[in-house]
Write an enzyme that holds these catalytic residues in place. Structure first.
Site, PDB file in Angstrom:
ATOM      1  N   HIS A   1       0.843  -1.194   0.000  1.00  0.00           N
ATOM      2  CA  HIS A   1       0.000   0.000   0.000  1.00  0.00           C
ATOM      3  C   HIS A   1       0.878   1.243   0.000  1.00  0.00           C
ATOM      4  O   HIS A   1       2.083   1.154   0.194  1.00  0.00           O
ATOM      5  CB  HIS A   1      -0.910   0.022   1.235  1.00  0.00           C
ATOM      6  CG  HIS A   1      -0.150   0.133   2.520  1.00  0.00           C
ATOM      7  ND1 HIS A   1       0.552  -0.928   3.078  1.00  0.00           N
ATOM      8  CD2 HIS A   1       0.045   1.187   3.346  1.00  0.00           C
ATOM      9  CE1 HIS A   1       1.127  -0.528   4.199  1.00  0.00           C
ATOM     10  NE2 HIS A   1       0.842   0.743   4.381  1.00  0.00           N
TER      11      HIS A   1
ATOM     12  N   HIS B   1       4.738   0.160  -0.072  1.00  0.00           N
ATOM     13  CA  HIS B   1       5.514  -0.641   0.876  1.00  0.00           C
ATOM     14  C   HIS B   1       4.630  -1.733   1.469  1.00  0.00           C
ATOM     15  O   HIS B   1       3.416  -1.732   1.296  1.00  0.00           O
ATOM     16  CB  HIS B   1       6.147   0.235   1.962  1.00  0.00           C
ATOM     17  CG  HIS B   1       5.171   1.072   2.726  1.00  0.00           C
ATOM     18  ND1 HIS B   1       4.609   2.232   2.220  1.00  0.00           N
ATOM     19  CD2 HIS B   1       4.642   0.923   3.958  1.00  0.00           C
ATOM     20  CE1 HIS B   1       3.789   2.755   3.113  1.00  0.00           C
ATOM     21  NE2 HIS B   1       3.786   1.977   4.174  1.00  0.00           N
TER      22      HIS B   1
ATOM     23  N   ARG C   1       7.919  -8.440  15.352  1.00  0.00           N
ATOM     24  CA  ARG C   1       8.216  -7.094  14.866  1.00  0.00           C
ATOM     25  C   ARG C   1       7.200  -6.164  15.499  1.00  0.00           C
ATOM     26  O   ARG C   1       6.003  -6.435  15.518  1.00  0.00           O
ATOM     27  CB  ARG C   1       8.109  -7.021  13.349  1.00  0.00           C
ATOM     28  CG  ARG C   1       8.323  -5.612  12.801  1.00  0.00           C
ATOM     29  CD  ARG C   1       8.233  -5.571  11.277  1.00  0.00           C
ATOM     30  NE  ARG C   1       8.185  -4.213  10.788  1.00  0.00           N
ATOM     31  CZ  ARG C   1       9.230  -3.422  10.615  1.00  0.00           C
ATOM     32  NH1 ARG C   1      10.443  -3.866  10.903  1.00  0.00           N
ATOM     33  NH2 ARG C   1       9.086  -2.198  10.172  1.00  0.00           N
TER      34      ARG C   1
END
Length: 191
Positions: free
Chosen positions: A59, A116, A126
């Site tokens: 997106h 990205h 993460r």
């Protein structure tokens, strides 16, 4: 920090006044927000033989600017013009700045929002923290007059931030959402 970054961008682009962008983020009706993303480890990735598992799909960010900080775990990738995906090395001591779709319009394409995504990691979580700097909902989004060269035409139709958000909610994450606002006569501004 974000206000200073957009003011430095304004300096570099010779946008007048210098706070043309930061005033939108400072506005009490700003549509800015802060988000915390957690991507848990995915041990089953090892069984998939090195295939990628998407943690957050491809997106562009819609706002003016995004400021991201994450832990020291890989996963963030950007898409180059040739459609190649490149990993962004993790660095827990740095901030990553993304130009958003609104800033792409406000600079008439001089600055481009970057497609990205985030891939899942097999062994480590993460965590990313993102400040999304958005203008007030009623703000008109169009190329800044001080940036336009004499005779230069806008690549985009003027729209409000609310209109953009409304259309974005009706689209899929990976869609090119600025396409609805490109001028049909002036050449392709899109991706």
């Amino acid at each position: 920090m974000t206000f200073e970054v957009v003011e430095l961008m304004a300096d570099g682009l010779k946008i007048e006044p210098r706070d043309a962008l930061s005033r939108l983020l400072r506005d009490e009706k700003s549509d800015s927000c802060f988000r915390l993303n957690h991507y848990p480890p995915c041990p089953e990735l090892q069984a998939l033989g090195g295939r990628n598992l998407i943690g957050f799909g491809e997106h562009t960010d819609p706002q003016i600017i995004s400021v991201l900080r994450s832990n020291n775990t890989s996963g963030l990738q950007i898409c180059l013009r040739d459609k190649t995906w490149v990993s962004v090395p993790p660095d827990q001591t740095s901030f990553f700045i993304n130009v958003g779709d609104a800033l792409q319009v406000m600079t008439n394409g001089r600055l481009r929002s970057v497609r990205h995504r985030v891939l899942a990691e097999s062994m480590r979580s993460r965590v990313s923290m993102i400040y999304f700097g958005g203008p007030p909902l009623n703000e008109k989004i169009a190329p800044l007059a001080s940036l336009m060269a004499k005779g230069e035409e806008s690549l985009y139709e003027e729209f409000t931030w609310w209109e953009y958000k409304t259309s974005a909610y009706k689209s899929r994450l990976g869609d090119y959402r600025l396409g609805l606002f490109e001028k049909k006569t002036g050449g392709a501004a899109g991706q």
